[in-house]
Design a protein around this motif. Structure first.
Motif, mmCIF file in Angstrom:
data_model
loop_
_atom_site.group_PDB
_atom_site.id
_atom_site.type_symbol
_atom_site.label_atom_id
_atom_site.label_comp_id
_atom_site.label_asym_id
_atom_site.label_seq_id
_atom_site.Cartn_x
_atom_site.Cartn_y
_atom_site.Cartn_z
ATOM 1 N N SER A 197 29.184 51.075 44.021
ATOM 2 C CA SER A 197 28.895 49.742 44.575
ATOM 3 C C SER A 197 27.408 49.428 44.569
ATOM 4 O O SER A 197 26.981 48.483 45.223
ATOM 5 N N TRP A 215 24.056 47.932 43.208
ATOM 6 C CA TRP A 215 23.669 46.893 42.254
ATOM 7 C C TRP A 215 22.163 46.737 42.357
ATOM 8 O O TRP A 215 21.670 46.069 43.253
ATOM 9 N N LEU A 238 30.597 47.482 40.593
ATOM 10 C CA LEU A 238 31.314 46.326 41.140
ATOM 11 C C LEU A 238 32.272 46.691 42.263
ATOM 12 O O LEU A 238 32.975 45.823 42.772
ATOM 13 N N MET A 242 32.373 44.558 45.314
ATOM 14 C CA MET A 242 32.751 43.182 44.989
ATOM 15 C C MET A 242 34.251 43.080 44.700
ATOM 16 O O MET A 242 34.922 42.146 45.135
ATOM 17 N N THR A 278 36.875 40.948 46.716
ATOM 18 C CA THR A 278 37.658 39.889 46.062
ATOM 19 C C THR A 278 39.132 40.024 46.399
ATOM 20 O O THR A 278 39.793 39.054 46.794
ATOM 21 N N ILE A 297 27.481 38.316 51.272
ATOM 22 C CA ILE A 297 27.671 39.314 50.215
ATOM 23 C C ILE A 297 26.867 40.572 50.537
ATOM 24 O O ILE A 297 25.639 40.511 50.717
ATOM 25 N N PHE A 338 26.449 44.786 49.405
ATOM 26 C CA PHE A 338 26.824 45.741 48.358
ATOM 27 C C PHE A 338 27.296 47.051 48.967
ATOM 28 O O PHE A 338 26.676 48.082 48.805
ATOM 29 N N GLY A 350 32.439 41.029 49.824
ATOM 30 C CA GLY A 350 32.019 41.003 48.439
ATOM 31 C C GLY A 350 32.936 40.093 47.655
ATOM 32 O O GLY A 350 34.053 39.822 48.073
ATOM 33 N N ASN A 351 32.439 39.604 46.543
ATOM 34 C CA ASN A 351 33.259 38.730 45.715
ATOM 35 C C ASN A 351 32.616 38.649 44.343
ATOM 36 O O ASN A 351 31.434 38.324 44.233
ATOM 37 N N VAL A 352 33.381 38.953 43.314
ATOM 38 C CA VAL A 352 32.798 39.038 41.976
ATOM 39 C C VAL A 352 32.198 37.695 41.551
ATOM 40 O O VAL A 352 31.059 37.616 41.098
ATOM 41 N N LEU A 402 29.088 36.877 43.376
ATOM 42 C CA LEU A 402 27.992 37.731 42.911
ATOM 43 C C LEU A 402 27.299 37.097 41.710
ATOM 44 O O LEU A 402 26.064 37.094 41.621
#
Lengths: 326, 346
Positions: free
Chosen positions: A65, A67, A84, A87, A91, A261, A263, A275-277, A280
């Motif tokens: 996770s 980033w 990811l 994220m 999601t 958001i 990480f 988190g959410n792709v 992001l």
């Protein structure tokens, strides 16, 4: 003397289409294949742009996770980690919360529309619900942030107060703002029209003879629904829910406005870290370096494949409607 | 000799209506009492106690009059009604908020100025959304002329040609309608903007919107074309028309209003789409009539920018923009409904 006129040569009878038709059929077929072309191009281009990052990160791209990207003064990438996991978990969590909230409400209102509502009310409600499905996501996002969020936070506190012993409902540290729960509620409101209209469609296809048979045997309205409508429409409703799930996973702006958001993988739905792709991508796009953009493309590819899979399963399940049931 | 008069036992009598009304009133009274007497408080508590009591009261009424099955039936009837109410409540709240907050930002200058000489935090009588409205119109127009031919051709393939790709194409159109808007934006970014044009422009945004619009147009058109009676096609063929002439001169004209509905629904689908525009159009503050060069503004981008600026004026601007957008979508939707009530013209 009458001059002999030659009779026109008999027309050749054939099943071959004329040239105009051959052209027509080719053009239409080419146009019909546009969806195939576009979908494959999306896959190819996102994979091509994201390939470098995907190769470098390997499986860590979906299991870690972290980033982060560090560049030196000349703008060269010194070190980068793209993962990811948080994220993806976020999601799926938000979309799942949305479906859990939206499904019972949607099924209830689909039943209401089909079997309880007077005709004039049904017409009006169907128009309203269809229109709601076309409302832009930015409207839900801003409304969710400014109007719904204070209430949703209050509901989150009540949930935590009474059911806090359930692990996923813990809040530690005590931050309830912009939690996955709030995002889930906003998404639920966005997908209720979708699930409602699929369920309504499926319920309305229930064979009339079965309905009347149930009434003839003395069933109450609920008895009829339980014995006939629900078994008949079950797979359709599940498919509709999956469709809503796919929509909720791909939603961008509405989630971005109401979700914080972070990480880090977080399973506590009431805690203000999610988190959410898609969010992001919006979050990082503004100041991303060319290399990070590639990572975002790879993230887009993952999201694309995820929603495609959910949608495909949904489609298959909806098509099975009517094969189940008594 | 007396005849048996037909009765209609399923129609509610006055006594039934009075009883239902009484149950409703008594439920309100009890839930008021409960909320006042117990530590429960707030609108939420009131709402839920009221519906719990109403459900129970209706169930009890059914039980006393007809027994257990009727009790369940009555309780479920109430619950289902609550479900429908919960579906409609958010939309009522959204519309009420947009109107009550947005009208403050509607000033004459909103429609005559752009934001090139103003920032979102300026007083409301400075700057407007001319650039956003013109930009959105350009974007919608461009995506319309790109997506409508493709969408209608797809629908024609499914209804007229019915070739061997019919099943996969139906499936793909369905799958395409689920493509997240941000992915469409990323795709255009990676396939067109970076390698070819290398700069923000309205055309890039329109390309992404086209991808999102095709499935809506294709599916609605397919439904409409399926409603055209098969007799018309057979009549065309019987008169010696080729398939091309039959489709062009008979089927499409007959489906005209339905196809226009499909276009309108497609426009409604994309008019408020935000995410791809954030990636592709650059969101200029000046009126820009050239979609192939330079950033272009649009309503969603303007709303997004104002909302993120955060000050009170900026938020009012965002609501005003949303109000304009919602009115636009409402107009489109009403037109589509009006047209689709007469699905087959002539």
């Amino acid at each position: 003397m009458l001059s002999m006129t030659t009779a026109p040569a008999p027309r050749e009878i054939t099943t071959q289409p004329r040239r105009s038709d051959r052209i027509f059929r080719r053009v239409v077929t080419a146009g019909g294949l546009s969806s195939l072309v576009i979908l494959s191009l999306i896959t190819i281009f996102l994979a091509y742009r994201g390939f470098e990052v995907l190769r470098q990160e390997g499986l860590r791209f979906i299991t870690s996770s972290q980033w982060s990207i560090t560049t030196d003064d000349a703008g060269n990438v010194v070190e980068s980690h793209f993962g990811l996991a948080a994220m993806l978990v976020g999601t799926i969590l938000c979309a799942f919360i949305a479906v859990v909230i939206a499904l019972p409400i949607s099924v209830a209102s689909a039943l209401f529309l089909n079997f309880y509502s007077p005709q004039w009310l049904k017409k009006f409600l169907v128009a309203v619900i269809d229109m709601m499905a076309a409302f832009p996501s930015i409207l839900f996002g801003i409304w969710g942030f400014l109007v719904l969020m204070p209430s949703a936070e209050y509901w989150a506190k009540i949930l935590n107060h009474h059911l806090g012993f359930i692990p996923v409902l813990k809040i530690a540290p005590y931050v309830v703002t912009r939690s996955p729960f709030v995002a889930g509620v906003v998404l639920a409101i966005m997908i209720i029209p979708i699930i409602t209209s699929v369920s309504r469609e499926v319920f309305s296809q229930t064979p009339l003879d079965r309905i009347q048979a149930a009434y003839a045997l003395g069933a109450t309205r609920w008895g009829m629904i339980k014995a006939v409508v629900l078994p008949y429409g079950r797979s359709g409703v599940i498919g509709g829910a999956m469709l809503g799930l796919g929509r909720a996973m791909g939603e961008t702006v509405a989630v971005f406005t109401v979700l914080n958001i972070v990480f880090q993988v977080n399973w506590h739905i009431l805690l203000g870290a999610g988190g959410n792709v898609a969010s992001l991508i919006i979050l990082k796009f503004g100041e991303a370096s060319p290399y990070e953009i590639k990572a975002l493309m790879a993230a887009g590819l993952v999201l694309f494949i995820l929603t495609l899979m959910v949608n495909a399963i949904a489609d298959l399940i909806v098509k099975k409607t009517g094969k189940s049931g008594r | 000799m007396s005849t048996v008069q037909p009765t209609r036992p399923w129609v509610a009598t006055t006594a039934d209506r009075v009883r239902d009304g009484l149950i409703f009133v008594v439920s309100i009274a009890i839930s008021y009492g409960l909320v006042a007497a117990t530590p429960l408080k707030g609108k939420l508590a009131y709402f839920f106690t009221f519906f719990a009591i109403l459900t129970l009261a209706n169930g009890l009424n059914g039980f006393l009059r007809y027994g257990f099955a009727a009790a369940k039936d009555a309780a479920i009837k109430t619950l289902v009604g609550v479900g429908a109410l919960l579906t409609v409540m958010p939309i009522a709240s959204i519309l009420a908020t947009v109107i009550s907050k947005g009208y403050k930002g509607i000033k004459p200058n909103l429609f005559t100025q752009d934001m090139s000489l103003a920032t979102p935090t300026d007083p409301l009588n400075n700057g407007g959304i001319l650039h956003a409205i013109s930009g959105t119109l350009i974007l919608v127009f461009l995506s319309l002329i790109m997506s409508v031919p493709l969408g209608i051709l797809t629908a024609l393939y499914l209804t007229e040609i019915k070739g061997r790709f019919s099943k996969p194409i139906k499936f793909l159109v369905q799958a395409m309608s689920g493509v997240p808007s941000i992915v469409a934006g990323l795709f255009i970014l990676s396939a067109v903007l970076y390698p070819i044009t290398k700069g923000y422009s309205g055309f890039m945004g329109a390309l992404a919107l086209t991808i999102l619009m095709i499935p809506t147009v294709a599916r609605t058109s397919e439904e409409v074309l399926n409603l055209i009676p098969q007799d018309l096609r057979e009549a065309g063929t019987a008169l010696g028309g080729t398939q091309w002439r039959t489709v062009a001169m008979i089927v499409l004209p007959a489906a005209r209003s339905g196809l226009i509905t499909a276009m309108i629904l497609g426009v409604a689908r994309i008019a408020g789409e935000t995410a791809p525009l954030l990636l592709l159009t650059g969101g200029g503050d000046k009126v820009n009539g050239n979609p192939f060069h330079d950033p272009i503004g649009s309503l969603p981008y303007y709303i997004w920018k104002s909302f993120n600026a955060g000050s009170e004026e900026a938020i009012t601007r965002a609501w005003a923009g949303l109000l304009v957008l919602v009115v636009l979508i409402l107009i489109l939707f009403t037109t589509a409904r009006f047209l689709s009530t007469r699905k087959v013209s002539r």
